[in-house]
Design an enzyme around this catalytic site. Structure first.
Site, PDB file in Angstrom:
ATOM      1  N   LYS A 129      12.002  21.119  71.637  1.00 23.77           N
ATOM      2  CA  LYS A 129      10.742  20.583  72.148  1.00 23.77           C
ATOM      3  C   LYS A 129      11.093  19.313  72.921  1.00 23.77           C
ATOM      4  CE  LYS A 129       5.956  19.743  70.898  1.00 23.77           C
ATOM      5  NZ  LYS A 129       5.707  18.464  71.551  1.00 23.77           N
ATOM      6  N   CYS A 167      25.782 -20.678  60.192  1.00 21.72           N
ATOM      7  CA  CYS A 167      25.872 -21.654  59.114  1.00 21.72           C
ATOM      8  C   CYS A 167      27.213 -22.349  59.271  1.00 21.72           C
ATOM      9  CB  CYS A 167      25.783 -20.923  57.770  1.00 21.72           C
ATOM     10  SG  CYS A 167      26.600 -21.769  56.417  1.00 21.72           S
ATOM     11  N   TYR A 175      -0.091   8.094  66.070  1.00 18.76           N
ATOM     12  CA  TYR A 175      -1.277   8.694  66.692  1.00 18.76           C
ATOM     13  C   TYR A 175      -1.576  10.037  66.013  1.00 18.76           C
ATOM     14  CZ  TYR A 175      -4.395  10.781  70.109  1.00 18.76           C
ATOM     15  OH  TYR A 175      -5.469  11.369  70.697  1.00 18.76           O
ATOM     16  N   ASP A 176      -0.524  10.866  65.859  1.00 20.95           N
ATOM     17  CA  ASP A 176      -0.701  12.185  65.237  1.00 20.95           C
ATOM     18  C   ASP A 176      -1.260  12.048  63.825  1.00 20.95           C
ATOM     19  OD1 ASP A 176       0.291  13.419  67.441  1.00 20.95           O
ATOM     20  OD2 ASP A 176       2.293  13.808  66.606  1.00 20.95           O
ATOM     21  N   ASP A 236      10.918  16.062  75.077  1.00 20.96           N
ATOM     22  CA  ASP A 236       9.929  15.004  75.004  1.00 20.96           C
ATOM     23  C   ASP A 236       9.707  14.404  76.386  1.00 20.96           C
ATOM     24  OD1 ASP A 236       8.087  13.522  73.745  1.00 20.96           O
ATOM     25  OD2 ASP A 236       9.493  12.156  72.759  1.00 20.96           O
ATOM     26  N   GLU A 252      13.167  26.938  70.694  1.00 25.88           N
ATOM     27  CA  GLU A 252      13.525  26.129  71.867  1.00 25.88           C
ATOM     28  C   GLU A 252      13.373  24.660  71.493  1.00 25.88           C
ATOM     29  OE1 GLU A 252      10.742  27.200  74.936  1.00 25.88           O
ATOM     30  OE2 GLU A 252      11.172  29.328  74.718  1.00 25.88           O
ATOM     31  N   ASP A 306       3.778   7.987  68.988  1.00 28.87           N
ATOM     32  CA  ASP A 306       3.126   9.292  68.875  1.00 28.87           C
ATOM     33  C   ASP A 306       2.850   9.691  67.432  1.00 28.87           C
ATOM     34  OD1 ASP A 306       3.292   9.443  71.517  1.00 28.87           O
ATOM     35  OD2 ASP A 306       4.768  11.074  71.588  1.00 28.87           O
ATOM     36  N   ALA A 307       3.847   9.419  66.568  1.00 32.51           N
ATOM     37  CA  ALA A 307       3.727   9.900  65.193  1.00 32.51           C
ATOM     38  C   ALA A 307       2.547   9.244  64.498  1.00 32.51           C
ATOM     39  CB  ALA A 307       5.007   9.616  64.429  1.00 32.51           C
ATOM     40  N   LYS A 326       8.047  19.569  63.979  1.00 25.22           N
ATOM     41  CA  LYS A 326       8.410  18.234  64.439  1.00 25.22           C
ATOM     42  C   LYS A 326       9.580  17.660  63.644  1.00 25.22           C
ATOM     43  CE  LYS A 326       5.453  16.579  67.312  1.00 25.22           C
ATOM     44  NZ  LYS A 326       4.655  15.705  67.640  1.00 25.22           N
ATOM     45  N   CYS A 360      21.268 -23.692  56.158  1.00 30.68           N
ATOM     46  CA  CYS A 360      21.609 -22.351  55.683  1.00 30.68           C
ATOM     47  C   CYS A 360      20.802 -22.029  54.415  1.00 30.68           C
ATOM     48  CB  CYS A 360      23.101 -22.292  55.383  1.00 30.68           C
ATOM     49  SG  CYS A 360      23.595 -20.786  54.530  1.00 30.68           S
ATOM     50  N   LYS A 416       8.593  30.432  69.080  1.00 37.05           N
ATOM     51  CA  LYS A 416       7.656  31.332  69.760  1.00 37.05           C
ATOM     52  C   LYS A 416       7.963  32.758  69.331  1.00 37.05           C
ATOM     53  CE  LYS A 416       7.631  28.260  73.730  1.00 37.05           C
ATOM     54  NZ  LYS A 416       8.051  27.998  75.098  1.00 37.05           N
ATOM     55  N   CYS A 467      23.638 -21.989  51.403  1.00 38.81           N
ATOM     56  CA  CYS A 467      24.410 -23.154  50.959  1.00 38.81           C
ATOM     57  C   CYS A 467      23.807 -24.486  51.404  1.00 38.81           C
ATOM     58  CB  CYS A 467      25.857 -23.049  51.445  1.00 38.81           C
ATOM     59  SG  CYS A 467      26.020 -23.283  53.214  1.00 38.81           S
ATOM     60  N   CYS A 498      30.292 -21.841  51.775  1.00 41.80           N
ATOM     61  CA  CYS A 498      29.021 -21.123  51.682  1.00 41.80           C
ATOM     62  C   CYS A 498      29.223 -19.842  50.879  1.00 41.80           C
ATOM     63  CB  CYS A 498      28.515 -20.798  53.093  1.00 41.80           C
ATOM     64  SG  CYS A 498      27.068 -19.723  53.091  1.00 41.80           S
ATOM     65  N   TYR A 549      10.019  26.516  80.458  1.00 42.69           N
ATOM     66  CA  TYR A 549       9.972  27.273  79.196  1.00 42.69           C
ATOM     67  C   TYR A 549       8.920  28.380  79.171  1.00 42.69           C
ATOM     68  CZ  TYR A 549       6.514  23.550  78.463  1.00 42.69           C
ATOM     69  OH  TYR A 549       5.481  22.679  78.610  1.00 42.69           O
TER      70      TYR A 549
HETATM   71  S1  IVH Z   1       5.292  25.894  74.949  1.00 45.91           S
HETATM   72  C1  IVH Z   1       1.488  27.995  74.898  1.00 45.91           C
HETATM   73  N1  IVH Z   1       7.767  25.099  74.878  1.00 45.91           N
HETATM   74  O1  IVH Z   1       4.954  20.458  73.948  1.00 45.91           O
HETATM   75  C2  IVH Z   1       2.708  27.209  74.684  1.00 45.91           C
HETATM   76  N2  IVH Z   1       6.061  23.444  75.016  1.00 45.91           N
HETATM   77  O2  IVH Z   1       2.740  20.184  72.078  1.00 45.91           O
HETATM   78  C3  IVH Z   1       2.614  25.850  75.226  1.00 45.91           C
HETATM   79  N3  IVH Z   1       6.910  21.161  75.104  1.00 45.91           N
HETATM   80  O3  IVH Z   1       2.352  20.599  76.290  1.00 45.91           O
HETATM   81  C4  IVH Z   1       3.807  25.030  75.219  1.00 45.91           C
HETATM   82  N4  IVH Z   1       9.055  21.664  75.050  1.00 45.91           N
HETATM   83  O4  IVH Z   1       4.578  19.495  76.963  1.00 45.91           O
HETATM   84  C5  IVH Z   1       6.473  24.729  74.948  1.00 45.91           C
HETATM   85  N5  IVH Z   1      10.028  24.519  74.830  1.00 45.91           N
HETATM   86  C6  IVH Z   1       8.745  24.166  74.903  1.00 45.91           C
HETATM   87  C7  IVH Z   1       8.368  22.819  74.992  1.00 45.91           C
HETATM   88  C8  IVH Z   1       6.998  22.503  75.029  1.00 45.91           C
HETATM   89  C9  IVH Z   1       8.171  20.686  75.125  1.00 45.91           C
HETATM   90  C10 IVH Z   1       5.698  20.334  75.140  1.00 45.91           C
HETATM   91  C11 IVH Z   1       4.741  20.690  76.256  1.00 45.91           C
HETATM   92  C12 IVH Z   1       3.462  21.034  75.566  1.00 45.91           C
HETATM   93  C13 IVH Z   1       3.602  20.324  74.271  1.00 45.91           C
HETATM   94  C14 IVH Z   1       2.733  20.946  73.228  1.00 45.91           C
END
Ligand code: IVH
Length: 664
Positions: free
Chosen positions: A92, A411, A11-12, A94, A90, A8-9, A296, A393, A272, A396, A417, A202
């Site tokens: 995040k 070895c 890709y990001d 995965d 909260e 993912d990283a 992240k 080796c 949030k 040695c 050695c 969430y």
């Molecule tokens: S809130 C409008 N809370 O992260 C707010 N997302 O990058 C939308 N995710 O699609 C998301 N933990 O799959 C929210 N505590 C959390 C989350 C969370 C994981 C994921 C979710 C979202 C993606 C966004």
């Protein structure tokens, strides 16, 4: 298809690069650019579901500065420049986002996020997830309540699923998230059920109270509590209300430390704005709300180029292939070398020099090459040949063999050695072995190279002149080292047994042997049966001890050590009442009255076991200053926690952990 080519990283990173490029050169933006697509399109085989309230994505912050920028913008928009905004932090999780729709309290439909507007109807699959209530708690439910959450897989389930796949000869998943996503998109719900998926809620989507008197709370935190009252699973354990930026940063640090012990993957923290009125005021952009951001964690997987493969020779002669990498920032550090484990692993993963590889570093573990990135470009020159195990080796030149039934090549040079000499001496000098202060890796290397020492017994013959003659070695350091070597002669039997570097005999096995036999002579003359009778010594370790002492060179080493004056303090041989037998302790943080090693020794002398990680079996955690994740875990598991005074009471027998209320 839940089988990504890139971490993912990576890709990001590429996505951001593209976004920046398109911003600087709008003429380059094309309709089919990935930046013009919000999420995944629905998979064939699932009915499409249109989300009444779109499922948004989140903007990312990759460092404290980006988080501070977010907080500043929030304050500016809310015109509360000087005041602190309250956020909910909260974890995040995965996994993958889903929406669950309850009508009059009954679970009627569940969908994936899809592209944010349209997702896939995966109701039947979601019904197999035990954590999802099929009916909300309480008698009068709203006409419509849609909730959003993350379906994810715990590490335990991930391991189970992968072992099952491997046993069937199928390809394992690269990470729990793909396993979860794949599990949810099975056409046969029975297959989903096998994955042991779980969920945390969430947020909310569509809401129609109908004739119920339900109304949405006015803050994110209260909404989570409200949802929990309906019986929905909320991850309160990783949810914190934070007032102001600094509290947000503190929470990030705490959660980052807890990350390895959570039992499931999280890739960051979502902040949030707590007040829902403020959320409405801030509004959303097309992809993401302005009232939330994901900070992240450093990615645990990154892509880089494998420059070369070297073979490192260890203490017992084992050859470990090591990847030399184009430096890459992964798991919070810059990695230039990573283990390739052994030749079987290289073969299984089909790793070759020049490949783009995924490097993984999670928690404090050694970085490893996880897999090769399948080539996406038409590489005309082709890949390099498969790496081969050297027949000799690299240090040695002795022949290399792979003993029957073992995966590691070795070895055969033994003590001739230089690499094995060096590693054995380093191990001998280790703080937990003979504890020779000042005998660092560099000096050992110089001493071996110059031919001054070839075994650890030779250390005791070193004098100040020899040491001081080493390049860049001061006389004062030489004096100190000679003194440290001499001082190390007074040791304990357990330390010496560990220091000898006998295969399979680690620190605790050394301690068990010392406790059981009480003298070096007794250990040396014990046969296999006598050794197997020792607690914690299995047949392989027993054989290894017998073989080690049967070797004439090793016996000579022992004689040389004893002749040099190595002796054991009385202290250790004295046996104490095994008042803590059957109990297991974990030590963490800095103790005021003794070092952790001393505390360990004291506990072991009383028959207790000391282990490195907290589990349900732990009798108590002994926590000093600055205790971290182990303390959190012990508290979560309800395991007693003792401080210095508690430890002292335990050792002098005035604290009985088995007695009720003993830790209050
Ligand atoms: S809130 C409008 N809370 O992260 C707010 N997302 O990058 C939308 N995710 O699609 C998301 N933990 O799959 C929210 N505590 C959390 C989350 C969370 C994981 C994921 C979710 C979202 C993606 C966004």
């Amino acid at each position: 298809m839940d089988d990504p080519v890139l971490p993912d990283a990576e890709y990001d990173r590429l996505f951001r690069e593209l976004q920046d490029l398109e911003q600087a050169h709008p003429e380059l933006l094309t309709d089919d650019s990935p930046t013009q697509r919000i999420g995944g399109a629905p998979l064939d085989g699932f009915e499409a579901v249109t989300h009444a309230v779109p499922m948004l994505s989140l903007s990312n912050a990759f460092d404290d500065q980006e988080l501070a920028d977010f907080d500043r913008q929030v304050r500016e928009r809310l015109e509360c420049d000087d005041g602190a905004v309250t956020y909910v932090a909260e974890a995040k999780l995965d996994g993958l986002a889903v929406s669950l729709r309850y009508e009059k309290g009954v679970f009627v439909q569940g969908a994936t996020r899809g592209d944010g507007t349209t997702g896939e109807n995966v109701t039947a699959n979601l019904r197999t997830i035990a954590a999802i209530p099929l009916r909300l708690r309480g008698s009068r439910s709203p006409d419509v309540l849609e909730v959003r959450g993350e379906v994810y897989m715990t590490h335990a389930s991930f391991e189970q699923v992968n072992s099952r796949l491997e046993a069937r000869g199928e390809k394992p998943f690269v990470n729990p998230r793909n396993a979860a996503a794949g599990g949810l998109r099975q056409l046969d719900p029975a297959k989903t059920a096998e994955r042991g998926l779980t969920i945390a809620i969430y947020g909310t989507g569509e809401f129609q109270p109908g004739s119920s008197d339900a109304h949405m709370p006015s803050s994110q935190y209260d909404t989570l509590k409200w949802l929990a009252d309906y019986g929905l699973p909320i991850a309160f354990d990783t949810t914190v209300r934070c007032v102001g930026l600094q509290a947000c940063i503190d929470t990030y640090n705490t959660l980052a430390e807890r990350r390895p012990s959570l039992g499931h993957d999280i890739d960051g923290i979502v902040y949030k704005v707590d007040d829902t009125r403020q959320q409405r005021e801030l509004g959303s952009r097309s992809r993401a709300p302005r009232w939330a951001i994901a900070r992240k964690f450093p990615a645990e997987e990154m892509v880089t180029t494998l420059l070369d493969i070297d073979f490192q020779v260890g203490r017992t002669g084992a050859l470990t292939p090591v990847a030399r990498l184009d430096p890459v920032f992964v798991g919070g550090v810059t990695v230039t070398n990573a283990t390739l484990h052994n030749m079987d692993e290289i073969e299984r993963k089909d790793i070759r020099v020049g490949d783009q590889v995924v490097v993984r570093r999670a928690g404090d573990v050694i970085p490893e090459v996880a897999r090769v990135v399948p080539s996406t470009s038409a590489n005309t020159s082709g890949r390099a040949e498969k790496p081969v195990l050297p027949s000799r080796c690299p240090v040695c030149g002795s022949p290399v063999v792979t003993p029957e039934g073992e995966v590691k090549a070795r070895c055969t040079g033994g003590m001739s050695c230089a690499a094995q000499q060096r590693e054995r001496i380093r191990h001998f000098a280790h703080r937990r072995a003979m504890d020779i202060e000042g005998l660092g890796d560099k000096v050992v290397e110089q001493l071996v190279e110059a031919g001054h020492v070839s075994s650890f017994a030779d250390l005791f013959t070193l004098d100040v002149e020899t040491l001081a003659a080493l390049p860049r070695y001061a006389e004062k350091s030489a004096r100190n080292l000679v003194a440290a070597i001499q001082a190390s002669r007074s040791t304990t039997l357990a330390r010496l047994l560990f220091a000898l570097g006998i295969r399979e005999i680690g620190e605790s096995a050394g301690q068990s042997l010392a406790n059981h036999f009480g003298s070096l002579d007794a250990v040396m003359s014990a046969d296999r049966d006598a050794l197997v009778a020792v607690e914690d010594i299995g047949p392989i370790a027993a054989q290894s001890v017998v073989d080690w002492f049967a070797d004439a060179n090793n016996r000579q080493l022992i004689e040389a050590l004893l002749a040099a004056g190595v002796h054991f303090s009385e202290r250790e041989i004295e046996t104490l009442e095994p008042s803590l037998a059957g109990m297991t302790f974990v030590l963490t943080g800095t103790l005021a009255d003794m070092t952790r090693d001393e505390a360990k020794e004291q506990l072991q002398k009383r028959g207790a076991k000391v282990t490195g990680s907290v589990s349900k079996k732990t009798s108590a955690l002994i926590a000093g200053e600055a205790a971290g994740s182990k303390l959190t875990k012990a508290e979560a598991l309800g395991i007693p926690v003792l401080d210095d005074d508690g430890l002292a009471a335990l050792l002098d027998g005035t604290l009985d952990l088995a007695a009720p209320d003993s830790t209050k």
